[in-house]
Design a protein around this motif. Structure first.
Motif, PDB file in Angstrom:
ATOM      1  N   PHE A   1       1.035 -47.767   4.619  1.00 58.31           N
ATOM      2  CA  PHE A   1       0.438 -49.044   5.036  1.00 58.31           C
ATOM      3  C   PHE A   1       1.308 -49.804   6.034  1.00 58.31           C
TER       4      PHE A   1
ATOM      5  N   GLU B   1       1.644 -50.242   9.201  1.00 55.84           N
ATOM      6  CA  GLU B   1       0.817 -49.866  10.352  1.00 55.84           C
ATOM      7  C   GLU B   1       1.497 -50.143  11.691  1.00 55.84           C
TER       8      GLU B   1
ATOM      9  N   THR C   1       4.312 -47.658  12.683  1.00 56.05           N
ATOM     10  CA  THR C   1       3.742 -46.340  13.012  1.00 56.05           C
ATOM     11  C   THR C   1       3.090 -46.372  14.400  1.00 56.05           C
ATOM     12  N   ALA C   2       2.420 -47.459  14.710  1.00 51.06           N
ATOM     13  CA  ALA C   2       1.835 -47.593  16.060  1.00 51.06           C
ATOM     14  C   ALA C   2       2.956 -47.607  17.099  1.00 51.06           C
TER      15      ALA C   2
ATOM     16  N   PRO D   1     -11.685 -51.546   2.398  1.00 54.79           N
ATOM     17  CA  PRO D   1     -10.893 -51.305   3.601  1.00 54.79           C
ATOM     18  C   PRO D   1      -9.691 -52.240   3.782  1.00 54.79           C
ATOM     19  N   SER D   2      -9.577 -53.301   3.003  1.00 49.54           N
ATOM     20  CA  SER D   2      -8.516 -54.289   3.269  1.00 49.54           C
ATOM     21  C   SER D   2      -8.255 -55.141   2.037  1.00 49.54           C
TER      22      SER D   2
ATOM     23  N   LYS E   1      -2.947 -50.431  -3.416  1.00 50.02           N
ATOM     24  CA  LYS E   1      -3.176 -49.715  -2.163  1.00 50.02           C
ATOM     25  C   LYS E   1      -3.206 -48.222  -2.493  1.00 50.02           C
TER      26      LYS E   1
ATOM     27  N   ARG F   1      -7.977 -48.732   0.986  1.00 47.21           N
ATOM     28  CA  ARG F   1      -7.896 -47.505   1.774  1.00 47.21           C
ATOM     29  C   ARG F   1      -6.757 -47.585   2.787  1.00 47.21           C
ATOM     30  N   ARG F   2      -6.172 -46.431   3.147  1.00 42.24           N
ATOM     31  CA  ARG F   2      -5.110 -46.387   4.152  1.00 42.24           C
ATOM     32  C   ARG F   2      -5.652 -46.649   5.558  1.00 42.24           C
ATOM     33  N   PRO F   3      -4.836 -47.282   6.393  1.00 43.89           N
ATOM     34  CA  PRO F   3      -5.241 -47.373   7.801  1.00 43.89           C
ATOM     35  C   PRO F   3      -5.118 -45.996   8.452  1.00 43.89           C
ATOM     36  N   PRO F   4      -5.933 -45.717   9.472  1.00 45.45           N
ATOM     37  CA  PRO F   4      -5.842 -44.399  10.121  1.00 45.45           C
ATOM     38  C   PRO F   4      -4.559 -44.275  10.928  1.00 45.45           C
TER      39      PRO F   4
END
Ligand code: NAP
Length: 253
Positions: free
Chosen positions: A77, A79, A82-83, A116-117, A197, A222-225
């Motif tokens: 999570f 995010e 990772t981006a 989703p969140s 999560k 759910r995990r972010p893509p």
């Protein structure tokens, strides 16, 4: 020169990877920690702490420290980092891979509500229970602050800051948690709904078993893509292979 691997860490998997890399002859490993947790556990190899200053800062760090490979082993999570890893790898040409534990899967008897969140979790909660065990970490709890009729037990490593729901009890604890721990927690606080999560992994999975035993609903965020350009591998050996460090010259531990 010894290959230099930068591991973006803060997880058990990152610690395991750092241990495996430091055990290899002629490999230099640096683990990067965000610096969020007051007392992080010991990490083998070199450690640096704190943000890089976005993707550009990370790219500069990769160049300056002659990094040969980047492994994003941060939490599923996390995010933003990772981006940044995807952008910095693309900008510098440093090969990058993601080490990510698989997500959890519901089994027979589970009553999971996948959302989703955190905001979406807060929306479904009032329909599912009154006494909530919230295990989504100490950040982002503002999403639940408007739920004035529910009782929250927030479990986190470090104390959460405001805004929090008005009726909140904080339990400070760091995993791994056993099934006995989780059964006792659910019983002691008369929990009737769990929020988590989809972190995956063994260390915090027992709460799902304990919830199933008590037929409790579980709200799963759910995990972010993953950003485009990054591939996820689910174990340390696969990462070593991908880095070309798992072969005969460098036996995987
Ligand atoms: P995030 O939202 O993805 O990152 C926010 C910013 O924190 C990043 O832009 C980066 O700052 C800095 N950062 C994050 N991870 C870093 C790292 N390993 N090394 C250096 N800088 C880092 O991350 P987060 O969700 O706050 O998570 C922070 C750390 O806690 C991660 O290392 C993650 O593995 C760990 N963690 C997160 C969770 C979770 O549920 N999110 C759970 C357990 C552990 P700059 O842009 O300045 O570089």
């Amino acid at each position: 020169m010894a290959p230099h691997v930068l591991v973006l860490g803060g997880t058990t998997e990152a610690r395991r990877l750092a241990a495996a890399l430091t055990a290899l002859p002629g490999v230099r490993v640096t683990t990067s920690l965000a610096g969020r947790v007051a007392r992080p556990g010991a990490v083998p190899g070199d450690v640096r702490v704190g943000g890089f200053g976005g993707a550009a800062g990370l790219a500069a760090w990769l160049r300056e420290h002659a990094v040969d490979a980047l492994v994003d082993a941060t939490h599923p999570f996390a995010e933003a980092i990772t981006a940044n890893a995807a952008r910095a790898a693309a900008g510098t040409g440093v090969p990058a891979v993601v080490l990510r534990r698989p997500g959890w899967r519901p089994g027979p008897g589970d009553d999971w509500h996948t959302v989703p969140s955190l905001d979406a979790a807060a929306e479904v909660l009032p329909r599912l229970g009154r006494r909530v065990l919230l295990t989504t970490g100490r950040l982002g709890l503002a999403a639940f602050a408007g739920l004035t009729d529910l009782h929250f037990v927030v479990r986190s490593v470090d104390p959460p800051g405001p805004p929090l729901p008005p009726d909140t009890e904080v339990v400070l604890a760091r995993g791994p948690f056993t099934l006995a721990d989780e059964r006792a927690l659910l019983r002691a606080h008369r929990i009737d709904v769990l929020v988590t999560k989809d972190s995956g992994g063994e260390a915090t999975a027992a709460k799902l078993t304990a919830a199933r035993e008590r037929a409790l609903p579980v709200v799963v965020v759910r995990r972010p893509p993953l950003p485009p350009g990054l591939t996820a591998l689910s174990d340390v050996a696969a990462v070593l292979d991908r880095l070309g460090l798992g072969g005969a010259g460098h036996p995987a531990p």
